[in-house]
Design an enzyme around this catalytic site. Sequence first.
Site, PDB file in Angstrom:
ATOM      1  N   TYR A 234       5.832   5.704  10.581  1.00  0.00           N
ATOM      2  CA  TYR A 234       5.038   4.641  10.283  1.00  0.00           C
ATOM      3  C   TYR A 234       5.848   3.303   9.421  1.00  0.00           C
ATOM      4  CZ  TYR A 234       0.678   1.734   9.441  1.00  0.00           C
ATOM      5  OH  TYR A 234       0.105   0.567   9.501  1.00  0.00           O
TER       6      TYR A 234
ATOM      7  N   HIS B 236       0.977  -1.074   0.155  1.00  0.00           N
ATOM      8  CA  HIS B 236       0.059  -0.124  -0.154  1.00  0.00           C
ATOM      9  C   HIS B 236       0.940   1.375   0.017  1.00  0.00           C
ATOM     10  CE1 HIS B 236      -3.373  -2.373   2.088  1.00  0.00           C
ATOM     11  NE2 HIS B 236      -3.129  -2.905   0.794  1.00  0.00           N
TER      12      HIS B 236
ATOM     13  N   PRO C 119      -0.236  -2.324  19.907  1.00  0.00           N
ATOM     14  CA  PRO C 119      -0.430  -2.471  18.310  1.00  0.00           C
ATOM     15  C   PRO C 119      -0.678  -1.338  17.411  1.00  0.00           C
ATOM     16  CG  PRO C 119      -2.094  -3.598  19.442  1.00  0.00           C
ATOM     17  CD  PRO C 119      -1.285  -3.154  20.520  1.00  0.00           C
TER      18      PRO C 119
ATOM     19  N   LYS D  93       4.408  -2.008  15.201  1.00  0.00           N
ATOM     20  CA  LYS D  93       5.854  -1.742  15.274  1.00  0.00           C
ATOM     21  C   LYS D  93       6.414  -3.178  16.055  1.00  0.00           C
ATOM     22  CE  LYS D  93       6.913   1.806  13.657  1.00  0.00           C
ATOM     23  NZ  LYS D  93       6.577   1.480  12.420  1.00  0.00           N
TER      24      LYS D  93
ATOM     25  N   TYR E 102      -7.694   3.605  10.056  1.00  0.00           N
ATOM     26  CA  TYR E 102      -7.667   3.637  11.385  1.00  0.00           C
ATOM     27  C   TYR E 102      -8.529   4.969  11.566  1.00  0.00           C
ATOM     28  CZ  TYR E 102      -2.828   1.625  11.660  1.00  0.00           C
ATOM     29  OH  TYR E 102      -1.678   0.605  11.556  1.00  0.00           O
TER      30      TYR E 102
HETATM   31  P1  RFL Z   1       6.824 -13.919  19.775  1.00  0.00           P
HETATM   32  O1  RFL Z   1       6.342 -13.830  18.330  1.00  0.00           O
HETATM   33  O2  RFL Z   1       5.962 -13.729  21.004  1.00  0.00           O
HETATM   34  O3  RFL Z   1       7.958 -15.233  19.668  1.00  0.00           O
HETATM   35  C1  RFL Z   1       8.519 -15.807  20.891  1.00  0.00           C
HETATM   36  C2  RFL Z   1       8.357 -17.272  20.850  1.00  0.00           C
HETATM   37  O4  RFL Z   1       9.141 -18.033  21.905  1.00  0.00           O
HETATM   38  C3  RFL Z   1       8.357 -18.886  22.401  1.00  0.00           C
HETATM   39  N1  RFL Z   1       8.355 -19.217  23.889  1.00  0.00           N
HETATM   40  C4  RFL Z   1       9.344 -20.209  24.233  1.00  0.00           C
HETATM   41  N2  RFL Z   1       9.997 -21.068  23.794  1.00  0.00           N
HETATM   42  C5  RFL Z   1      10.967 -22.127  24.689  1.00  0.00           C
HETATM   43  N3  RFL Z   1      10.795 -21.979  25.714  1.00  0.00           N
HETATM   44  C6  RFL Z   1       9.908 -21.033  26.340  1.00  0.00           C
HETATM   45  N4  RFL Z   1       9.812 -21.243  27.781  1.00  0.00           N
HETATM   46  C7  RFL Z   1       9.027 -20.064  25.745  1.00  0.00           C
HETATM   47  N5  RFL Z   1       8.320 -19.440  26.098  1.00  0.00           N
HETATM   48  C8  RFL Z   1       7.958 -18.756  24.819  1.00  0.00           C
HETATM   49  C9  RFL Z   1       6.651 -18.854  22.116  1.00  0.00           C
HETATM   50  O5  RFL Z   1       6.142 -19.761  22.016  1.00  0.00           O
HETATM   51  C10 RFL Z   1       6.986 -17.869  20.463  1.00  0.00           C
HETATM   52  O6  RFL Z   1       6.934 -18.731  19.673  1.00  0.00           O
HETATM   53  O7  RFL Z   1       8.174 -12.677  19.979  1.00  0.00           O
HETATM   54  P2  RFL Z   1       9.264 -12.147  19.056  1.00  0.00           P
HETATM   55  O8  RFL Z   1       9.815 -12.957  18.129  1.00  0.00           O
HETATM   56  O9  RFL Z   1       9.863 -11.052  19.724  1.00  0.00           O
HETATM   57  O10 RFL Z   1       8.011 -11.192  17.978  1.00  0.00           O
HETATM   58  C11 RFL Z   1       7.425 -10.158  18.464  1.00  0.00           C
HETATM   59  C12 RFL Z   1       5.957 -10.048  17.691  1.00  0.00           C
HETATM   60  O11 RFL Z   1       5.406 -11.538  17.634  1.00  0.00           O
HETATM   61  C13 RFL Z   1       4.905  -9.168  18.138  1.00  0.00           C
HETATM   62  O12 RFL Z   1       5.820  -7.720  18.719  1.00  0.00           O
HETATM   63  C14 RFL Z   1       4.087  -8.622  17.244  1.00  0.00           C
HETATM   64  O13 RFL Z   1       2.932  -9.704  16.904  1.00  0.00           O
HETATM   65  C15 RFL Z   1       3.285  -7.577  17.515  1.00  0.00           C
HETATM   66  N6  RFL Z   1       2.148  -6.883  16.614  1.00  0.00           N
HETATM   67  C16 RFL Z   1       2.445  -6.479  15.475  1.00  0.00           C
HETATM   68  N7  RFL Z   1       3.836  -5.991  15.019  1.00  0.00           N
HETATM   69  C17 RFL Z   1       4.072  -5.300  13.956  1.00  0.00           C
HETATM   70  O14 RFL Z   1       5.143  -5.207  13.664  1.00  0.00           O
HETATM   71  N8  RFL Z   1       3.056  -5.053  13.156  1.00  0.00           N
HETATM   72  C18 RFL Z   1       1.726  -5.247  13.346  1.00  0.00           C
HETATM   73  O15 RFL Z   1       0.962  -4.892  12.607  1.00  0.00           O
HETATM   74  C19 RFL Z   1       1.441  -6.006  14.612  1.00  0.00           C
HETATM   75  N9  RFL Z   1       0.262  -6.059  14.953  1.00  0.00           N
HETATM   76  C20 RFL Z   1       0.895  -7.259  16.965  1.00  0.00           C
HETATM   77  C21 RFL Z   1      -0.222  -6.819  16.060  1.00  0.00           C
HETATM   78  C22 RFL Z   1       0.498  -8.010  18.141  1.00  0.00           C
HETATM   79  C23 RFL Z   1      -0.717  -8.417  18.286  1.00  0.00           C
HETATM   80  N10 RFL Z   1      -1.046  -9.272  19.462  1.00  0.00           N
HETATM   81  C24 RFL Z   1      -1.838 -10.476  19.359  1.00  0.00           C
HETATM   82  C25 RFL Z   1      -0.374  -9.132  20.754  1.00  0.00           C
HETATM   83  C26 RFL Z   1      -1.518  -7.257  16.288  1.00  0.00           C
HETATM   84  C27 RFL Z   1      -1.942  -7.807  17.426  1.00  0.00           C
HETATM   85  C28 RFL Z   1      -3.200  -8.134  17.797  1.00  0.00           C
HETATM   86  C1  PHB Z   2      -3.181  -5.979  11.421  1.00  0.00           C
HETATM   87  O1  PHB Z   2      -3.413  -6.227  10.380  1.00  0.00           O
HETATM   88  O2  PHB Z   2      -3.172  -7.152  12.212  1.00  0.00           O
HETATM   89  C2  PHB Z   2      -2.596  -4.735  12.096  1.00  0.00           C
HETATM   90  C3  PHB Z   2      -2.540  -3.947  11.198  1.00  0.00           C
HETATM   91  C4  PHB Z   2      -2.109  -2.647  11.716  1.00  0.00           C
HETATM   92  C5  PHB Z   2      -1.939  -2.501  13.110  1.00  0.00           C
HETATM   93  C6  PHB Z   2      -2.082  -3.529  14.005  1.00  0.00           C
HETATM   94  C7  PHB Z   2      -2.354  -4.713  13.336  1.00  0.00           C
HETATM   95  O3  PHB Z   2      -1.571  -1.421  13.640  1.00  0.00           O
END
Ligand code: RFL
Ligand code: PHB
Length: 394
Positions: free
Chosen positions: A387, A72, A295, A299, A203
């Site tokens: 962003y 986008h 979120p 980031k 948004y």
């Molecule tokens: P993760 O992805 O949590 O991975 C950690 C891994 O470690 C495992 N683990 C273990 N393994 C061994 N022994 C243990 N004792 C352990 N305990 C845990 C877990 O099972 C897992 O597989 O961390 P990592 O790699 O640092 O990555 C971070 C991202 O996952 C997170 O920051 C993002 O999902 C945040 N986030 C977003 N980030 C973006 O950059 N762009 C987005 O659009 C965005 N949207 C979001 C999001 C997070 C969301 N939620 C659900 C919190 C939207 C949502 C709704």
């Molecule tokens: C998503 O598509 O899950 C999403 C997009 C933008 C955000 C957070 C999550 O700021």
Amino acid sequence: MRTQVGIIGAGPAGLMLSHLLHLQGIESVIIENRTREEIEGTIRAGVLEQGTVDLMKATGVGERLSREAHFHHGIELRFNRKGHRINMHELTGGKNVTVYAQHEVIKDLVAARLQAGGELIFNAGDVSLHDLDTATPKIRFRKDKAGELQEIVCDFIAGCDGFHGPCRAAIPGTVRKTYEKKYPLGWLGILIEAPPSAPELVYAHHERGFALLSTRSPEIQRLYIQVDPTDDIANWSDDRIWTELHARLETDEGWKLIEGPIIQKGIIAMRSFVCDPMQYGRLFLAGDAAHIVPPTGAKGLNLAVADVQVLARGFDAFYKTRKTELLERYSATCLRRIWKAERFSSFMTSLLHVNMDHSPFERGIQLAELDYITSSRAASTSLAENYVGLPMEW
Ligand code: RFL
Ligand code: PHB
């Protein structure tokens, strides 16, 4: 078992680190406590910064992304029943907003690691860290949760185990300072089977609360609404969710939200969190293990990928020259950029959500801020450059 870098966690941080190390000729083993099916099926982030996309392409894991992601040129900020487009591409000199689901990134990285003969141990139990302040730190774990206790002797350990894993807690409390903010805000997220209702992310700020329209594919859409973080998803019938989405996203310009069957729903709470330092002895934290952002700024995943780029460079310098300078600077290097992402994520959150405790004055300021950002080129450029992702700092 012995390896150079023992990695705990197969999220974006752990997998990307292992992939980068492999390209540098450095051995690693990933220990993950969930199964491959679980990590490849968890719905989380959607938006990739330009730097994350460039890295995936440059390191040979961007082939499917190039074909299937949505590129986008901007986003829409919607308030007072009217949409305002922020043209990120133009404001940032050609950078894009890439929508590609986190679990697709995970699938691509797992496939690349396995194809290169990488060692990934899924479904590990009782994962623990030992001897972090020696030259031979160790990870202990049980295979398939309940097997015999095994040990991996490492040169370094990368704590990539997310916010709830054991690595951060392995840094003694006397060494570690944490900064935290909890918001009285939650997001109810849904996946629906429907075509997209808008060409780019929307948004929306509305007096009933924030709403976000995102996408996954031409057939699957991702939407969020602001809710009380302690609310129970059982209180949210499909009808109630649609009523809120229509109310919050409606415009005077005849825009229509396309409905479809809701195939997944859940509520997440929001927090900001920073751990400083991100290193102790031979343990290095990366990604959500060290920091959390709400979120709204999209980031989290991108910060995780940025951390491990810095870390991979530090390990490269160590194995090529035995110099530890870059590794010693790891925490400070990452934290400068992390704090800027914390600032931006917190800013976007307060800009777009409704705070029930706000006075009419504070609400007036919030609307003025939205008006300013969408009408001043300087202000929208500032939003755009944050962003799409600030440059890496080394
Ligand atoms: P993760 O992805 O949590 O991975 C950690 C891994 O470690 C495992 N683990 C273990 N393994 C061994 N022994 C243990 N004792 C352990 N305990 C845990 C877990 O099972 C897992 O597989 O961390 P990592 O790699 O640092 O990555 C971070 C991202 O996952 C997170 O920051 C993002 O999902 C945040 N986030 C977003 N980030 C973006 O950059 N762009 C987005 O659009 C965005 N949207 C979001 C999001 C997070 C969301 N939620 C659900 C919190 C939207 C949502 C709704
Ligand atoms: C998503 O598509 O899950 C999403 C997009 C933008 C955000 C957070 C999550 O700021």
